[in-house]
Design a protein around this motif. Structure first.
Motif, PDB file in Angstrom:
ATOM      1  N   ARG A   9       0.646  -1.208   0.115  1.00  0.00           N
ATOM      2  CA  ARG A   9      -0.090  -0.100  -0.039  1.00  0.00           C
ATOM      3  C   ARG A   9       0.883   1.193  -0.024  1.00  0.00           C
ATOM      4  N   LEU A  10       1.976   1.350   0.215  1.00  0.00           N
ATOM      5  CA  LEU A  10       3.038   2.183   0.352  1.00  0.00           C
ATOM      6  C   LEU A  10       3.144   2.860  -1.066  1.00  0.00           C
ATOM      7  N   LEU A  14      -6.640   1.104  -8.414  1.00  0.00           N
ATOM      8  CA  LEU A  14      -5.614   0.046  -7.776  1.00  0.00           C
ATOM      9  C   LEU A  14      -6.073  -1.242  -7.831  1.00  0.00           C
ATOM     10  N   PHE A  62       5.374  14.957  -1.698  1.00  0.00           N
ATOM     11  CA  PHE A  62       5.518  13.736  -2.629  1.00  0.00           C
ATOM     12  C   PHE A  62       4.590  13.895  -3.961  1.00  0.00           C
ATOM     13  N   GLN A 109      -0.282   5.247   5.726  1.00  0.00           N
ATOM     14  CA  GLN A 109       0.697   4.703   4.472  1.00  0.00           C
ATOM     15  C   GLN A 109       1.568   5.646   4.346  1.00  0.00           C
ATOM     16  N   GLU A 144       1.164   1.825  -3.572  1.00  0.00           N
ATOM     17  CA  GLU A 144      -0.175   2.266  -3.835  1.00  0.00           C
ATOM     18  C   GLU A 144      -0.427   3.781  -3.519  1.00  0.00           C
ATOM     19  N   ALA A 145       0.209   4.083  -2.364  1.00  0.00           N
ATOM     20  CA  ALA A 145       0.036   5.501  -1.969  1.00  0.00           C
ATOM     21  C   ALA A 145       0.658   6.354  -2.922  1.00  0.00           C
ATOM     22  N   ALA A 146       2.078   5.770  -3.307  1.00  0.00           N
ATOM     23  CA  ALA A 146       2.667   6.497  -4.202  1.00  0.00           C
ATOM     24  C   ALA A 146       2.138   6.656  -5.425  1.00  0.00           C
ATOM     25  N   ALA A 147       1.338   5.649  -5.991  1.00  0.00           N
ATOM     26  CA  ALA A 147       0.905   5.604  -7.285  1.00  0.00           C
ATOM     27  C   ALA A 147      -0.411   6.742  -7.304  1.00  0.00           C
ATOM     28  N   VAL A 148      -1.028   6.546  -6.358  1.00  0.00           N
ATOM     29  CA  VAL A 148      -2.377   7.608  -6.176  1.00  0.00           C
ATOM     30  C   VAL A 148      -1.849   8.839  -6.255  1.00  0.00           C
ATOM     31  N   PHE A 202      -5.387   6.608   2.925  1.00  0.00           N
ATOM     32  CA  PHE A 202      -5.469   5.314   3.531  1.00  0.00           C
ATOM     33  C   PHE A 202      -5.860   5.088   4.537  1.00  0.00           C
ATOM     34  N   ALA A 204      -3.358   4.277 -12.183  1.00  0.00           N
ATOM     35  CA  ALA A 204      -3.586   4.981 -10.895  1.00  0.00           C
ATOM     36  C   ALA A 204      -3.312   6.172 -10.908  1.00  0.00           C
ATOM     37  N   HIS A 205      -1.426   6.276 -11.382  1.00  0.00           N
ATOM     38  CA  HIS A 205      -0.809   7.386 -11.136  1.00  0.00           C
ATOM     39  C   HIS A 205      -1.305   8.811 -12.188  1.00  0.00           C
ATOM     40  N   PHE A 220       4.966   7.858   4.209  1.00  0.00           N
ATOM     41  CA  PHE A 220       6.494   7.168   3.674  1.00  0.00           C
ATOM     42  C   PHE A 220       7.255   7.053   5.025  1.00  0.00           C
TER      43      PHE A 220
END
Lengths: 570, 345
Positions: free
Chosen positions: A465-466, B52, B98, B85, A468-472, B81, B72-73, B87
Motif C-alpha cells: 500500500r506504500l 488500484l 511527494f 501509509q 499504492e499511496a505513491a501511485a495515487v 489510506f 492509478a498514477h 512514507f
C-alpha cells in the motif's frame, strides 16, 4: 530463515486478496524481471546440468543406463555414498546437540556483549572451507596443537570432519531456531501456565510445537550443507574419507573419468533435489500463524544456577569449537622454525623458484580473488536483485517454482557447478574455457541464492500500500519503486552484496575446476600449498588462510553492524 | 474538482462478488460517505475508483470521462489510506511534497505549498519532523495534507478517523467538514461508523455485501431506513414482522399487539421498526412488560423489556423516569416513531 511475511500483513482481508489478484500488466512486469535471472540460470546452471546428465546417462547418442548401474553398484561407490550420508547425519545430530542450547541462550538470555558474540558465531558460516580445513588441521593434525600437547592426532579421522562441520553450521541453527525463538511471545507459555501446565509441560506443549518446524528446517539445512561438503573433507579426510563431492572431483581431476563423475553428479543432484523439496515443505508449514513479537523484548538476564550453567557452557563451546581453531590458525601462520615471525607472509610475496607450487607469487592470489569476487558480486546482486524483485510480487505456482529453482545452486554442490562448467562450457557451441569471466560467473551462481534470501524478506516487508499511496499521488510504477522500495532496501542491498562478496571470495568447490593455473584464487592457492610437503608450504597455507579469514571476518562484522534484525534469513 | 460517476461497478475475487453492480455518484463539491460493516467491499470500491483494483465490469467516470485503462498514477485522484501509509523514510514535508514532486512542481513552489497545507491541517512548522514521531491524530493530518497537496480532482478517504480515539474523532470530523466546505472539495469517504458518516457527509450510501442498500441524506436514512438490514446496522433492534391495515387510524398487527402507525402508511405485510424513543412506559392500559435490564447511555437509559409471548422490546427513557429492573410496566407506542419497512425476503 524466519519468514517475516506474517509480521507485515495488515489491511482487511479483501484488500489483501485484491493485491494477490494482479493483472496482466503485473504478469508482464514479472516475466520481464525474471528474464535476466532465467537466462542466467538457464545458460550457466540448466545447460551444464543437462550436459552432466547427458555425459553420465547417454552413450553414442542413446540413453544407456549400464554405466550408471555399474557405478551405482560398485561397492567402493556405495561406501562413498554410505559415508556421505552417515557423516551428514552425524554432523547434523552433533550440531543440533551443541547449538540448540545456544539458540536458547541467544534467544532468551540477555548478557553483556551478546550482539558482538552473535556476530562472532556467524563468522564461521562465511569463512571459506579451506580456511576451516587449515584451522582444524593446525589444531588436530600433524604437528598440531593437540599432538604437541598430548600426542593425539585427529586429522584423517571422522572427528576432525564432524567438528569442522559443527564449526560451520553452529550459526545456522542458532540463527534459524534462535531467531524464531526470540520472537515467540513468552506470554503464550505464561497463558499455558495459568491454565494449569507446569513449566516443562508448558514448554513441551506450547513452545516446542512452535519451534519444531524451525528446528527441522535448520536440521535439513545442516544436513544439506554437510552432505555436499567438499573443502573440509578434501583437506581433513585424507585419502580415507570421501564424500560424493570429493569423489566427483577425484574422478575428474585424478582419474579423468568424466562419465563416472557425471553419474555421481546426477546422484548428488537427485539427493539435493529431495532435500530441498523437503526443506521447502517445512518452510511452508512454518508459515502457519505464530504470534511473533519484537525479539528485543523477550530476553531476560539469566536467573538461577541452571541458566547460568547453560550460558557458561555455551560460551565454553563457542570458545573451544569456534574461536580456538581460528586462534591456532593465526598462531601457526606466525610460528616459523626460528620462532614467531612473518617469514611465511614474506614468502608469499617471493618470486617462485623452479619446482614451486606456483608460477606467480602466491600473494597475487589475493588480487585475483578480490577481482573475481568483485565481478561475481556485481553479477550476483544484479541477477539476485532482479529475481527478488520478481518474487516480491507474490503470485501463484509459477513464481514459487522459480523461487525453488533459484535455490538449487545453494544446495547443489559447488563441485557439480564447477564440473558442469568444465564439461558444458568448455567446448562448442559455448566455449568459454579461456574466458576470464567463467570464474566470477560460477561464483555468482553460488552467491545468488544468498542475495535473494537477504533481499526477499525486506522487499516483501515493504507494504504494497506504500507503493499504492505513491501511485495515487502520481508516481509511475518505476518511479514508485525508486521512491519507495529503493530507500527502504538500500541497506539490505549492501548486506546482500557483502554476502555475495564473502561467498565468492571463499568459493572453492566450483573454482577449483575452472580457475586457470596462472591465476589461482586464495582458496585454490591454499589447497595447493596444503597439497605440497614441507614446512614452508604449510606455513604459507596458514598465512594465506589467515589473510582470507581476516578479510571475510572484517567484512561480515561490518555487515553485522549494518543489518537490521529483520533483514535476511541467514 | 470534478464529479464522480460509478456505474454498475463489479469486482469479483474468485467466485465472490465484492462489488456487485454498484451505482454511485458524487456531484462536484459534494461529500458522499459509504457506510457499511467491515468486509462489505467499501475499501475495494475506493481502490477500484483509484485504479488500484482491476474491475470486472462497469465503469468509473471522473468529470464525465471514462477511466478505464487509465493507470492509478494518471487519474489525478487523492486517496487517504486507512492506516495513512505515510512514507517512513521521509519527513513530514517529504511526505506532503511527494505528489507535487511527481507532478514536476519546482522546489520553491512545493515548499510553499507544503507550508500552506501544514498550516491548513493545523501542523504549522512540522515539516522537518519524522513521521514515526507523530501521534495518531498528527499522522492523520499529515496524510490529509499529503492527499490534498496536489489538488486532486476527487478526494477519497478510507475510514478517515477509524484509528483515533473518540474525542479527537468528534473534533476532527467537524474540522474536516468545514475544510471540505471551504475548499470546495469533492469527497468520497467510506466508514463503518454511522456517527462519522452522518456528521461528515451530504449524502450517505449504506453498503451491504457489495451492493448499495440505501442512499440518501443522513436524516433520510436515519428517519426511514430502507430495509431491516439498514435499520439493524444503524443500531435498531426493535424489528418484528407485521401487517398494516389501512384506515383511520391506521394500525399494524404485530406480536406486540395492534400498534398505531402514521396515517397513509401503505397496507400489507411488512417488517415494523419501532424506535426506542417511540416506546413510552406510562401507557395506562397498554402492553404488559417487565424490565429485564437497564443500560446507562449518557443522554438516556436503554431499558430492555420482556413481553410475554413476543420478542423483547427496547425503550429509551430519561434517567429520571427509568424504571428499575424487575418492575412491571405498561407500554404505549408513538405512531410517528414506528416505521414500515419492506417485509423480509
Amino acid at each position: 530463515m524466519v519468514r517475516t511475511d506474517a509480521l507485515t500483513g495488515g489491511g482487511t482481508g479483501t484488500a489483501r486478496a485484491a493485491r494477490a489478484g494482479g493483472g496482466r500488466r503485473g504478469l508482464t512486469v514479472r516475466l520481464g524481471l525474471m528474464a535476466v535471472p532465467m537466462a542466467f540460470f538457464g545458460l550457466f546452471f540448466g545447460y551444464p546440468v543437462v550436459a552432466i546428465v547427458a555425459r553420465g546417462l547417454r552413450e553414442d547418442g542413446r540413453w544407456d543406463l549400464t554405466r550408471a548401474v555399474e557405478v551405482l553398484t560398485d561397492p567402493l561407490m556405495l561406501d562413498v555414498l554410505g559415508f556421505t550420508l552417515g557423516q551428514a547425519a552425524a554432523s547434523t545430530a552433533l550440531t543440533l546437540a551443541l547449538a540448540l542450547p545456544g539458540a536458547y541462550v541467544f534467544a532468551r538470555l540477555d548478557f553483556p556483549g551478546k550482539r558482538l558474540l552473535r556476530a562472532v558465531v556467524t563468522v564461521p558460516f562465511v569463512l571459506p572451507t579451506v580456511v576451516v580445513g587449515s584451522a582444524f588441521l593446525a589444531l588436530l593434525g600433524r604437528g598440531g596443537v593437540l599432538e604437541n600437547a598430548w600426542g593425539v592426532r585427529l586429522d584423517t579421522s571422522l572427528w576432525a570432519i564432524l567438528l569442522a562441520h559443527v564449526f560451520f553450521n553452529y550459526a545456522v541453527v542458532v540463527r534459524t531456531v534462535g531467531g524464531l525463538w526470540a520472537q515467540l511471545d513468552p506470554r503464550q507459555e505464561e497463558a499455558a501456565r495459568t491454565l494449569g501446565a507446569s513449566r516443562p509441560a508448558a514448554w513441551l506443549r506450547v513452545t516446542l510445537p512452535a519451534l519444531a518446524p524451525a528446528v527441522l528446517a535448520a536440521a535439513l539445512m545442516v544436513f544439506l550443507f554437510t552432505f555436499t561438503s567438499f573443502g573440509v573433507v578434501q583437506i581433513l579426510g585424507g585419502s580415507r574419507y570421501a564424500t560424493l563431492e570429493v569423489e566427483i572431483y577425484r574422478q575428474t581431476a585424478q582419474f579423468l573419468d568424466l562419465p563416472t563423475a557425471a553419474v555421481l553428479s546426477c546422484l548428488q543432484f537427485a539427493a539435493v533435489g529431495v532435500l530441498l523439496g523437503v526443506h521447502a515443505w517445512t518452510v511452508r508449514r512454518r508459515e502457519s500463524a505464530l504470534r511473533l513479537v519484537d525479539a528485543a523484548r523477550t530476553a531476560r538476564r539469566p536467573r538461577g544456577a541452571g541458566q547460568w550453567a547453560l550460558l557458561w557452557s555455551q560460551l565454553a563451546v563457542i570458545a573451544v569449537l569456534l574461536l580456538l581453531p581460528l586462534a591456532v590458525l593465526v598462531e601457526r601462520s606466525l610460528a616459523t622454525p626460528e620462532g614467531y615471525g612473518l617469514l611465511f607472509y614474506r614468502e608469499l610475496t617471493a618470486e617462485p623458484g623452479t619446482g614451486s607450487t606456483f608460477v606467480v607469487p602466491a600473494v597475487e592470489a589475493v588480487g585475483n580473488s578480490l577481482a573475481y569476487a568483485a565481478v561475481a558480486t556485481v553479477i550476483a546482486v544484479t541477477v539476485g536483485g532482479l529475481a527478488a524483485a520478481a518474487l516480491t510480487r507474490r503470485a501463484g505456482r509459477l513464481v514459487r517454482g522459480f523461487d525453488a529453482l533459484l535455490m538449487l545452486p545453494l544446495g547443489t554442490s559447488a563441485v557439480t557447478v564447477g564440473f558442469g562448467f568444465l564439461i558444458a562450457l568448455d567446448e562448442p557451441p559455448l566455449d568459454l574455457r579461456s574466458a576470464w569471466l567463467l570464474v566470477p560467473i560460477a561464483q555468482a551462481l553460488v552467491g545468488v541464492p544468498f542475495v535473494i534470501r537477504t533481499m526477499l524478506p525486506v522487499l516483501r516487508a515493504v507494504d504494497e500500500r506504500l507503493r499504492e499511496a505513491a501511485a495515487v499521488l502520481g508516481a509511475s510504477p518505476l518511479r514508485a519503486w525508486r521512491e519507495v522500495d529503493l530507500p527502504l532496501v538500500r541497506r539490505a542491498l549492501a548486506v546482500a552484496a557483502g554476502f555475495a562478496f564473502a561467498v565468492s571470495l571463499g568459493e572453492f568447490g566450483a573454482t577449483v575446476f575452472i580457475a586457470r593455473a596462472g591465476t589461482p584464487t586464495l582458496p585454490v592457492a591454499v589447497a595447493r600449498l596444503l597439497g605440497r610437503a614441507g614446512e614452508l608450504n604449510y606455513g604459507q597455507a596458514m598465512a594465506l588462510s589467515t589473510i582470507l579469514m581476516l578479510v571475510c571476518a572484517a567484512g561480515l562484522l561490518a555487515l553485522e553492524r549494518a543489518r537490521t534484525h529483520s533483514s535476511g534469513e541467514f | 474538482m470534478a464529479s464522480l460517476d460509478v456505474e454498475a461497478l463489479t469486482v469479483r475475487f474468485g467466485e465472490r462478488s465484492v462489488l456487485d453492480a454498484v451505482d454511485l455518484s458524487v456531484a462536484e463539491r459534494e461529500t458522499v460517505c459509504v457506510l457499511g460493516p467491515s468486509g462489505g467491499g467499501k475499501s475495494t470500491l475506493l481502490r477500484a475508483v483509484a485504479g488500484l483494483q482491476a474491475v470486472d465490469a462497469g465503469r468509473v467516470r471522473v468529470a464525465g470521462r471514462d477511466q478505464a485503462g487509465v493507470p492509478a498514477h494518471r487519474r489525478d485522484l487523492g486517496l487517504m489510506f486507512q492506516d495513512h501509509q505515510l512514507f517512513p523514510q521521509r519527513d513530514v514535508a517529504g511526505n506532503v511534497a511527494f505528489g507535487l514532486r511527481m507532478r514536476g512542481a519546482s522546489r520553491a513552489r512545493a515548499a510553499a505549498r507544503v507550508a500552506e497545507l501544514l498550516e491548513l491541517v493545523g501542523l504549522p512548522g512540522a515539516g522537518r519532523r519524522a513521521v514515526a514521531s507523530l501521534s495518531g491524530g498528527e499522522q492523520q493530518r499529515v496524510a490529509l495534507a499529503r492527499a490534498l497537496a496536489p489538488e486532486p480532482r476527487l478526494l477519497m478517504l478510507d475510514e478517515p478517523l477509524g484509528q483515533l480515539d473518540r474525542g479527537l474523532r468528534e473534533r476532527l470530523v467537524v474540522e474536516l467538514r468545514e475544510l471540505f466546505e471551504r475548499l470546495g472539495t469533492t469527497v468520497l469517504a467510506v466508514t463503518h461508523d454511522q456517527g462519522e458518516a452522518f456528521a461528515l457527509a451530504h449524502r450517505v450510501a449504506v453498503m451491504r455485501d457489495g451492493r448499495i442498500a440505501q442512499s440518501g441524506t443522513p436524516s433520510e436514512v436515519w428517519q426511514r431506513p430502507a430495509s431491516a438490514f439498514v435499520a439493524r446496522f444503524l443500531g435498531f433492534d426493535n424489528l418484528v414482522p407485521g401487517t398494516v391495515r389501512a384506515g383511520t387510524p391506521a394500525v399494524v398487527r404485530t406480536a406486540w399487539g395492534e400498534l398505531p402507525v402514521p396515517d397513509g402508511t401503505p397496507a400489507g405485510p411488512c417488517t415494523l421498526l419501532v424506535r426506542p424513543t417511540g416506546v413510552r412506559l406510562d401507557g395506562g392500559d397498554g402492553l404488559r412488560a417487565r424490565v429485564v435490564s437497564r443500560t446507562f447511555r449518557g443522554d438516556h437509559v436503554a431499558v430492555l423489556l420482556d413481553v410475554e409471548g413476543a420478542p423483547r422490546l427496547e425503550a429509551a427513557c430519561t434517567l429520571r423516569r427509568a424504571p428499575d429492573v424487575g418492575d412491571a410496566v405498561r407500554v404505549a407506542f408513538d405512531a410517528e416513531e414506528l416505521v414500515r419497512l419492506p417485509p423480509h425476503a
